[in-house]
Each structure stands twice: as structure tokens, then as C-alpha cells.
Scaffold this motif. Sequence first.
Motif, PDB file in Angstrom:
ATOM      1  N   ALA A  38       1.042  -1.449  -0.093  1.00 54.94           N
ATOM      2  CA  ALA A  38       0.052  -0.081  -0.146  1.00 54.94           C
ATOM      3  C   ALA A  38       0.877   1.225  -0.008  1.00 54.94           C
ATOM      4  CB  ALA A  38      -0.940   0.238   1.101  1.00 54.94           C
ATOM      5  N   SER A  39       1.920   1.140   0.705  1.00 52.04           N
ATOM      6  CA  SER A  39       2.854   2.306   0.885  1.00 52.04           C
ATOM      7  C   SER A  39       3.651   2.827  -0.451  1.00 52.04           C
ATOM      8  CB  SER A  39       3.856   2.230   2.105  1.00 52.04           C
ATOM      9  OG  SER A  39       2.948   2.081   3.116  1.00 52.04           O
ATOM     10  N   PHE A  40       3.905   1.816  -1.255  1.00 51.06           N
ATOM     11  CA  PHE A  40       4.882   2.057  -2.338  1.00 51.06           C
ATOM     12  C   PHE A  40       4.144   1.441  -3.780  1.00 51.06           C
ATOM     13  CE2 PHE A  40       7.661   0.965   1.350  1.00 51.06           C
ATOM     14  CZ  PHE A  40       8.561   2.289   1.344  1.00 51.06           C
ATOM     15  N   ALA A  41       3.085   1.014  -3.830  1.00 52.80           N
ATOM     16  CA  ALA A  41       2.672   0.417  -5.176  1.00 52.80           C
ATOM     17  C   ALA A  41       1.239   0.871  -5.306  1.00 52.80           C
ATOM     18  CB  ALA A  41       2.956  -1.020  -5.155  1.00 52.80           C
ATOM     19  N   THR A  42       0.548   1.469  -4.553  1.00 48.49           N
ATOM     20  CA  THR A  42      -1.176   1.902  -5.114  1.00 48.49           C
ATOM     21  C   THR A  42      -0.908   2.546  -6.288  1.00 48.49           C
ATOM     22  OG1 THR A  42      -1.180   3.330  -3.241  1.00 48.49           O
ATOM     23  CG2 THR A  42      -1.967   1.230  -2.930  1.00 48.49           C
ATOM     24  N   PRO A  43      -1.594   2.397  -7.328  1.00 46.57           N
ATOM     25  CA  PRO A  43      -1.707   3.268  -8.453  1.00 46.57           C
ATOM     26  C   PRO A  43      -2.007   4.686  -8.233  1.00 46.57           C
ATOM     27  CG  PRO A  43      -2.535   1.113  -8.890  1.00 46.57           C
ATOM     28  CD  PRO A  43      -2.485   1.268  -7.527  1.00 46.57           C
ATOM     29  N   SER A  44      -3.172   4.773  -7.677  1.00 44.12           N
ATOM     30  CA  SER A  44      -3.618   6.096  -7.663  1.00 44.12           C
ATOM     31  C   SER A  44      -4.757   6.337  -6.338  1.00 44.12           C
ATOM     32  CB  SER A  44      -4.736   6.444  -8.936  1.00 44.12           C
ATOM     33  OG  SER A  44      -5.847   5.595  -8.741  1.00 44.12           O
ATOM     34  N   ARG A  45      -4.841   7.409  -6.224  1.00 37.30           N
ATOM     35  CA  ARG A  45      -6.024   7.734  -4.968  1.00 37.30           C
ATOM     36  C   ARG A  45      -7.300   7.786  -5.528  1.00 37.30           C
ATOM     37  NH1 ARG A  45      -2.853  13.700  -4.049  1.00 37.30           N
ATOM     38  NH2 ARG A  45      -1.114  13.068  -3.306  1.00 37.30           N
ATOM     39  N   GLU A  46      -7.721   8.070  -6.832  1.00 40.95           N
ATOM     40  CA  GLU A  46      -9.040   7.836  -7.084  1.00 40.95           C
ATOM     41  C   GLU A  46      -9.498   6.478  -6.996  1.00 40.95           C
ATOM     42  OE1 GLU A  46      -6.342   9.155  -8.769  1.00 40.95           O
ATOM     43  OE2 GLU A  46      -6.888  10.699 -10.092  1.00 40.95           O
ATOM     44  N   GLY A  47      -8.552   5.392  -7.474  1.00 40.82           N
ATOM     45  CA  GLY A  47      -9.022   3.962  -7.004  1.00 40.82           C
ATOM     46  C   GLY A  47      -9.100   3.580  -5.982  1.00 40.82           C
ATOM     47  N   ALA A  48      -8.434   4.458  -5.047  1.00 41.04           N
ATOM     48  CA  ALA A  48      -8.595   3.856  -3.602  1.00 41.04           C
ATOM     49  C   ALA A  48     -10.006   4.266  -2.951  1.00 41.04           C
ATOM     50  CB  ALA A  48      -7.532   4.486  -2.706  1.00 41.04           C
ATOM     51  N   ILE A  49     -10.262   5.477  -3.501  1.00 42.24           N
ATOM     52  CA  ILE A  49     -11.696   6.236  -3.233  1.00 42.24           C
ATOM     53  C   ILE A  49     -12.818   5.201  -3.737  1.00 42.24           C
ATOM     54  CG2 ILE A  49     -13.226   8.003  -3.856  1.00 42.24           C
ATOM     55  CD1 ILE A  49     -10.777   9.721  -3.792  1.00 42.24           C
ATOM     56  N   THR A  50     -12.806   4.584  -4.878  1.00 44.32           N
ATOM     57  CA  THR A  50     -13.667   3.741  -5.555  1.00 44.32           C
ATOM     58  C   THR A  50     -13.686   2.610  -4.613  1.00 44.32           C
ATOM     59  OG1 THR A  50     -13.148   4.769  -7.829  1.00 44.32           O
ATOM     60  CG2 THR A  50     -14.238   2.303  -7.673  1.00 44.32           C
ATOM     61  N   GLY A  51     -12.592   1.941  -4.252  1.00 47.28           N
ATOM     62  CA  GLY A  51     -12.275   0.613  -3.606  1.00 47.28           C
ATOM     63  C   GLY A  51     -13.332   0.893  -2.262  1.00 47.28           C
ATOM     64  N   GLY A  52     -12.997   2.021  -1.638  1.00 46.51           N
ATOM     65  CA  GLY A  52     -13.700   2.141  -0.538  1.00 46.51           C
ATOM     66  C   GLY A  52     -15.000   2.294  -0.507  1.00 46.51           C
ATOM     67  N   ALA A  53     -15.504   2.888  -1.539  1.00 46.79           N
ATOM     68  CA  ALA A  53     -17.083   3.167  -1.504  1.00 46.79           C
ATOM     69  C   ALA A  53     -17.505   1.850  -2.155  1.00 46.79           C
ATOM     70  CB  ALA A  53     -17.351   4.250  -2.713  1.00 46.79           C
ATOM     71  N   LEU A  54     -16.886   1.067  -3.199  1.00 47.08           N
ATOM     72  CA  LEU A  54     -17.612  -0.160  -3.764  1.00 47.08           C
ATOM     73  C   LEU A  54     -17.570  -1.148  -2.544  1.00 47.08           C
ATOM     74  CD1 LEU A  54     -16.504  -0.377  -7.297  1.00 47.08           C
ATOM     75  CD2 LEU A  54     -18.465   0.737  -6.438  1.00 47.08           C
ATOM     76  N   PHE A  55     -16.670  -1.321  -1.607  1.00 47.42           N
ATOM     77  CA  PHE A  55     -16.683  -2.201  -0.634  1.00 47.42           C
ATOM     78  C   PHE A  55     -17.794  -1.909   0.341  1.00 47.42           C
ATOM     79  CE2 PHE A  55     -15.262  -3.345   3.906  1.00 47.42           C
ATOM     80  CZ  PHE A  55     -15.596  -4.800   3.612  1.00 47.42           C
ATOM     81  N   THR A  56     -18.173  -0.639   0.878  1.00 50.85           N
ATOM     82  CA  THR A  56     -19.079  -0.360   1.518  1.00 50.85           C
ATOM     83  C   THR A  56     -20.594  -0.834   1.049  1.00 50.85           C
ATOM     84  OG1 THR A  56     -17.830   1.604   2.376  1.00 50.85           O
ATOM     85  CG2 THR A  56     -20.254   1.726   3.040  1.00 50.85           C
ATOM     86  N   ILE A  57     -20.843  -0.340  -0.262  1.00 52.43           N
ATOM     87  CA  ILE A  57     -21.915  -0.624  -0.933  1.00 52.43           C
ATOM     88  C   ILE A  57     -22.168  -2.206  -1.146  1.00 52.43           C
ATOM     89  CG2 ILE A  57     -23.257  -0.194  -3.005  1.00 52.43           C
ATOM     90  CD1 ILE A  57     -21.771   2.421  -3.416  1.00 52.43           C
TER      91      ILE A  57
END
Length: 484
Positions: free
Chosen positions: A144-163
Motif C-alpha cells: 500500500a505504501s509503495f505500489a498503489t496506482p492512484s488515490r482515485e482507485g482507492a476512493i472507488t475501492g472504499g465506496a464499492l466495498f461499503t456498498i
Amino acid sequence: MLIAVLAAVSVIALFVVARQLRQRHLIWDAGTVFILVLGWAALIPVVLNKLSDGVMHSWNYWGELVEVPIPVDPRVQSALQYVIIGASLLLLWRSVRDADTWRISLFGIAVMGTSFVAMAVDTSAYDSIIKGQPMVLLVVLVAASFATPSREGAITGGALFTISVCATGAFLGLYAPDKVFMPCTDKCSLAGELYMAATPHSNTLGLITAIGIPFVWLAFKGPIRFWMLVYIGANLVVTGSRTSMFAAAATLVVLALTNPTHTGGSIVGRHRAFLTLGVVTSTAVAMILPFTGQSDSFATGRGYLWRIAVEQFEHTPFFGAGLTAWDRFYEAGEFGAAAAYSTHNQWLELLLLAGVAGAVVFALGWAILVFGGDESRKFTVLPVLLTVALLSSTERPLSIGLINTMTWVLVALVALSSEGRQGQGRQATAATPSSNRSYRFMPAHGPSQSRTPDAGRTSTPAASRLTTAVAMPGEVAIAPTVHL
């Protein structure tokens, strides 16, 4: 009737999500998948138990309503562990392969430093630590610290997991309503029962939906954002979780004032001082509250838990008592199973496990989350951090030693706080909205156990509990069976 309404609305919500993804209004990349994998790896055993009639709730020796699960097949647990490790290594491999793109999260490094302190102190559990959850969590944090591609992708991941958690719970309720509701305790909801959806406890769903609100706000726009928030909020209200409802309501007020929105490749907003002030104030309250000498009955018994933790901290102030410290109190019969997963305060738990040394390292990373980066990063990180800070007074949202149902939040914060740069070729690709690869390489400046209750008070050594599952009200841990 209620579950039928939730199921019908869930179908609509999933249809809207699919359409948003098809129209590329939501950014989907490897970071999105990573967060979904971490979240669902913790919940799949719970869902399997519910489907197999393997879950019931009962009152234990301490008068607490706790889950009594049937253990999941160890092969399933092992497979989930391998999936987590594989996803982490794949993310790292992608980062190495795309050598002209690099990212780094100082907050992620700080969390790893805190975890190292707690691991080093607990020498009696060293063997279990290396083979079990703490080391797997470190692998996840490195990715997570060195290889996550984008902030936008993380936002989508959090929203979709909750839904997806809410939707899965609603569909599961159509099949077996008794598996998604639990009896009221000292609290209740408007439904006359406590709703837990696809999670093991109503408090767990409360935490997930409360922290999911800022992700949903940042991921969607306009009327879709409003209806998605109503959907998540409805699921939250029927959990009966007062702490989560308060945190969600306060977060929504601040989000309405600041209105962070994804526009033109970045997150923009207004009156950012409200976000910063909210996070700083909530953090200060969470840090101070356990040391104010509250009565043992304060906040439904949290005062008692804090007193135990503070007394232990006074004996081990510098480097803490190690990752299994709270487990040892549980084994000694100091409290029941419902409280065994944490001290119910984020900062007190850090002091207990890693002492002042570990807590200071974590606090430095926290300060970077609050004050670091440009305006776009601040409007991305602070909404999520605000909810976490509000919950931190009476809960422990972020674990430094276990992979549980809230690990996705920790990883998302690491991803949202990452900074980096890209080679010119990658930036050119990202700048072309019509390109199929535009969702893989985003500019760096963009927004980017199962524990059985006290029947007979059977004791399990604290060290070995780092290699057994933990299923507590508020979180679920994956049973680590993989040796690294």
C-alpha cells in the motif's frame, strides 16, 4: 418488510454502480481491487457461516451478546491468506514493472514503524508474529505504501466495498432474515432489532458504513451521491450503533460545509479549515479522554477498560507491552469477550501495545495526513481521516497487528496519502480520457478471531492467538495460516 425494501434498493444501487463504472465516472485500478480483496477476505468466512447456519448469538458469562461461530474450514482460511499475500505481491510487481512510476506514503511507513516496535517488545510471541498476522499485515502495508496506482482507485475501492457489504447483507436477509438481525441489547434501532448485514455484529456494520460515507461522497457526484448516501445511511441507522451514527452525522455536516468534489483530475473544495479543525479537535479529544479519570461505567463500560490499559501503560511507558498485551488481560478474566478485541480507544491502544515510542511514530504519520500534501490531497484525505478521528475516542478503527474487517480503511488511508511522480509517457496516457489505459496510470497530483465467548472460560495462550482468528463485535480477523 424492511429487508425486502433494503434488497430492492440494493439492486438499484448496484445498477447505478455498474453504470458509473461503464461510463468511467468511477476510477477502477489495481488499488480498487486491492481494497476490495482486503475487505472481503475478512467477511467471506462470516458469510459462509451465515449460509451454513453456523452463526448464532448468545449471552455470555459477562452478560454480553456475542457471536458464537462454527469455525470455517482451515483450507478456506489458508486460501484467503494466500489471496491477500498474492494481491500484495502482484501490486508490488506492477510497481517494479512500471519503473517510471513510483509512489510513497510516509503515513504507511509510520504505521509499519509502530508495528515493528510492538512486535519487537512482545518477544514471547515472536515466533507467532513471524508466521502470523502481524507479518502479513506488514506485507500489505509495504504494498500500500509503495505500489498503489492512484488515490482515485482507492476512493472507488472504499465506496464499492461499503456498498457491496450493504447489498450482500440485504440479499442474504431475503434468504435467512435471522442471520442478518440480532436481538437488541442496551441499545436498539427503529427496526426493533439490530441489523448486521453481511458482518458478524451490528457494531461492525456501523463502523464500515460510517467510514464508508466519505468514500461515497468523494466517489460520486450530484443526485447519485445524494441517493448513495441515503442508502448507506439507512443501513447505518438500523445497526443501532450510536458511536457510528454520531461520527457519520458529524462527518456529513463538515462535508456539506466543505463539499470536496472530484473535478478536472483533482479533488477541490471550500473552507478546508473546517476539515482540518475537525480532525485536530477530534484527535485531541481521543488522546485525552482515557486519561481524564472517568468512572468505570463511563460510555457503557469503556471507563473500566481504559483504567486497565492506563495502569498497564504506566508500567511499560516507553515501548509498550507488545501486541498480545490486551489478550493477556482477557485470559486473566478482566473483561468479557465483547471487549477482547481492543481497548476501545485508538491512541490508548497504541500506547498500550507500542508505548510512547510507537505512539509518537504513529502520531508523526498522522500529522503528515493532516498537514501534508497539496490542497487536492488534503481534500481527499481529511474527509476519511475525520470519520476515523471521531470514532477513535471510543473505538479502535485502525489495528497495527491484525488483518481484520477494518484493515481496508488503514490501507485506503495509506493509498490516499501517497505521493509520487510518473514518466512523461505514463502522464501522457493518463491525460487522455478516451484511452483504455487512462484508469491505470493517474497523475500523482490527482485525487486520487473468531473468538468463542466465555463458555467455561477456556483459555488460549496470547502468543498463539496471533495465529488464530478473532471475531469480535466491531471487527473480524483472518486466521493466519501462512508462514512467511
